[in-house]
Design a protein around this motif. Structure first.
Motif, short mmCIF file in Angstrom:
data_model
loop_
_atom_site.label_atom_id
_atom_site.label_comp_id
_atom_site.label_asym_id
_atom_site.label_seq_id
_atom_site.Cartn_x
_atom_site.Cartn_y
_atom_site.Cartn_z
N ALA A 40 -27.94 -15.95 -15.88
CA ALA A 40 -27.95 -15.63 -17.30
C ALA A 40 -27.82 -16.88 -18.17
O ALA A 40 -28.34 -16.92 -19.29
CB ALA A 40 -26.81 -14.66 -17.61
N SER A 41 -27.14 -17.90 -17.66
CA SER A 41 -26.91 -19.09 -18.48
C SER A 41 -28.18 -19.90 -18.72
O SER A 41 -28.26 -20.66 -19.68
CB SER A 41 -25.86 -19.99 -17.82
OG SER A 41 -26.37 -20.58 -16.63
N MET A 84 -29.57 -18.57 -22.02
CA MET A 84 -28.63 -18.22 -23.08
C MET A 84 -29.00 -18.94 -24.38
O MET A 84 -29.74 -19.93 -24.38
CB MET A 84 -27.21 -18.60 -22.66
CG MET A 84 -26.99 -20.08 -22.50
SD MET A 84 -25.32 -20.55 -21.96
CE MET A 84 -24.43 -20.33 -23.49
#
Length: 445
Positions: free
Chosen positions: A236-237, A240
């Motif tokens: 997910a990072s 982001m």
């Protein structure tokens, strides 16, 4: 005007000028108070300091890269401050100043410490373990100078990094810091290894033993440290908000087999102070499971930047395959332990410039006291892990809550039955501190 009024007026003027003079004095980074814990005291060695520069060739240039286009590259330049055990020449006396700026870079700052500029590196007692200091966003190489000097007096070579795009003077978009921080830390380790090699031509030749390296990271420095020792980024990072373009964080993501194969055995232990990222989803269980290196986490329990329950404490709980400690300053905020005391030049700051003061201050805790506590535990931790001094483990074998510890000592200083006070702490001085320990999960290697 009566004589009494004239005397009062003169006294008032004198006080004004005295106060102005006090504000002009350099800020001491070497204060060890009478209530400091035992290992905060400076060691037996004189301290030298030098400023070095280094260049990492052909680094990806996050700020000039556009999403979907080829990744730009550049030579990334560093300024490094190196503290080391020194031998002073006849006539040389301990002490020196550092000239820098505050978080408001229009405010010039002078710091005063014990290091002597360009003193001769000690030949006896080495080679010395290496400690690398990594500041927050923004910050500079002097932010943890109190710790750099303190450890150098005890037989460590300490190098502190000015992270480009992340200092008070050159702060740029956050994406650069997100990408570059672990690369910076590991590059400096490689650079110190190069300079330590026989025949390097550097004053460091043969002196640092980089096979015994410790990392200290504060805030974004702590973020970098976690990734540098195996904490791969989450999927997910990579996308982001504010992430570097072209999924560049994927180079050091948990899902990348090439990253998972990395294991820099030179790094033997790390200290992560208020590390940023956990509360933002930078890591998940898979990523944190890659860490095997011992970690001392340090945090304030009301940290509103990196978070505590969902931030540093969650990291401490998630690094299940490593031996780790969590030192908590109860009711301290994000500035717990790491920054040196607020520069005297910032005491009159108002309006937007007040950040130059608040960068160093805490609403509850005294900064010098926190610095001394960090110096104490950093000394014990790195003596234990970098020098093999097993006796220092006793400083960590304490009851979890300092407030609950019992001080029972007779007039001759002998411990009585029931004494459980934190080793090295004076009566009443472990209050509002907690120190927790967790061991690696069964089967972790």
């Amino acid at each position: 005007m009566s004589i009494l009024l004239r005397l009062c007026a003169a006294s008032a003027v004198t006080l004004v000028f005295a106060a102005a003079g006090a504000l002009a004095q350099p800020t001491r980074i070497d204060v060890v108070t009478p209530i400091a814990p035992e290992l905060a005291a400076y060691g037996p060695s004189a301290i030298g300091v030098r400023t070095l520069t280094a260049v990492d060739r052909d680094r990806p240039d996050v700020l000039r890269t556009k999403e979907g286009e080829p990744t730009a590259r550049y030579d990334r330049r560093f300024v490094l401050e190196v503290w080391y055990p020194a031998t002073l020449a006849p006539g040389e006396t301990p002490g020196g100043t550092y000239h820098t700026v505050a978080r408001d870079p229009t405010i010039a700052v002078t710091l005063q410490g014990q290091a002597v500029r360009d003193a001769t590196l000690a030949t006896a007692g080495g080679p010395f373990p290496l400690v690398i200091l990594s500041h927050g966003y923004p910050g500079n190489r002097y932010l943890m100078s109190h710790l750099g000097e303190n450890l150098a007096s005890k037989g460590f070579i300490v190098v502190s990094i000015d992270h480009a795009d992340s200092t008070y003077e050159d702060q740029q978009a956050f994406a650069s810091t997100l990408y570059n921080r672990p690369f910076d830390q590991l590059f400096v380790l490689d650079e110190m290894t190069r300079l330590a090699a026989p025949g390097s031509g550097s004053f460091l030749s043969g002196r640092p033993d980089t096979s015994r390296t410790g990392l200290v990271g504060y805030s974004m420095g702590g973020y970098g440290v976690i990734n540098a020792i195996g904490g791969g980024y989450s999927a997910a990072s990579l996308t982001m908000r504010g992430a570097p373009p072209n999924r560049l964080l994927g180079e050091r993501a948990a899902a990348n087999p090439a990253y998972r194969a990395l294991n820099d055995t030179r790094v033997k232990a790390v200290i992560a102070i208020g590390p940023w990222g956990m509360q933002a989803g930078i890591w998940d269980a898979e990523g944190l499971g890659g860490i095997r290196t011992p970690v001392l986490f340090v945090a304030g329990s009301v940290d509103d930047v990196s978070g505590y329950a969902k931030g540093t404490r969650a990291l401490f709980e998630g690094v299940v395959n490593a031996d780790r400690y969590l030192l908590t300053f109860v009711n301290a905020n994000h500035n717990a332990a790491a920054p040196h005391p607020a520069p005297t030049e910032t005491l009159g700051a108002t309006g937007p410039a007040v950040v130059a003061y608040t960068q160093h201050a805490d609403a509850v805790w005294d900064t010098v006291r926190m610095n001394n506590i960090l110096q104490h535990f950093a000394t014990a931790y790195f003596d234990r892990h970098l020098k093999g001094d097993d006796a220092k483990q006793a400083y960590f074998d304490v009851v979890a809550s300092g407030t609950d510890a019992v001080y029972a000592v007779d007039r001759e200083g002998r411990e009585l039955p029931g004494h459980t006070y934190w080793k090295g702490f004076k009566r009443g001085t472990a209050v509002a501190l907690t120190l927790e320990h967790a061991t690696p999960a069964p089967g972790a290697r």
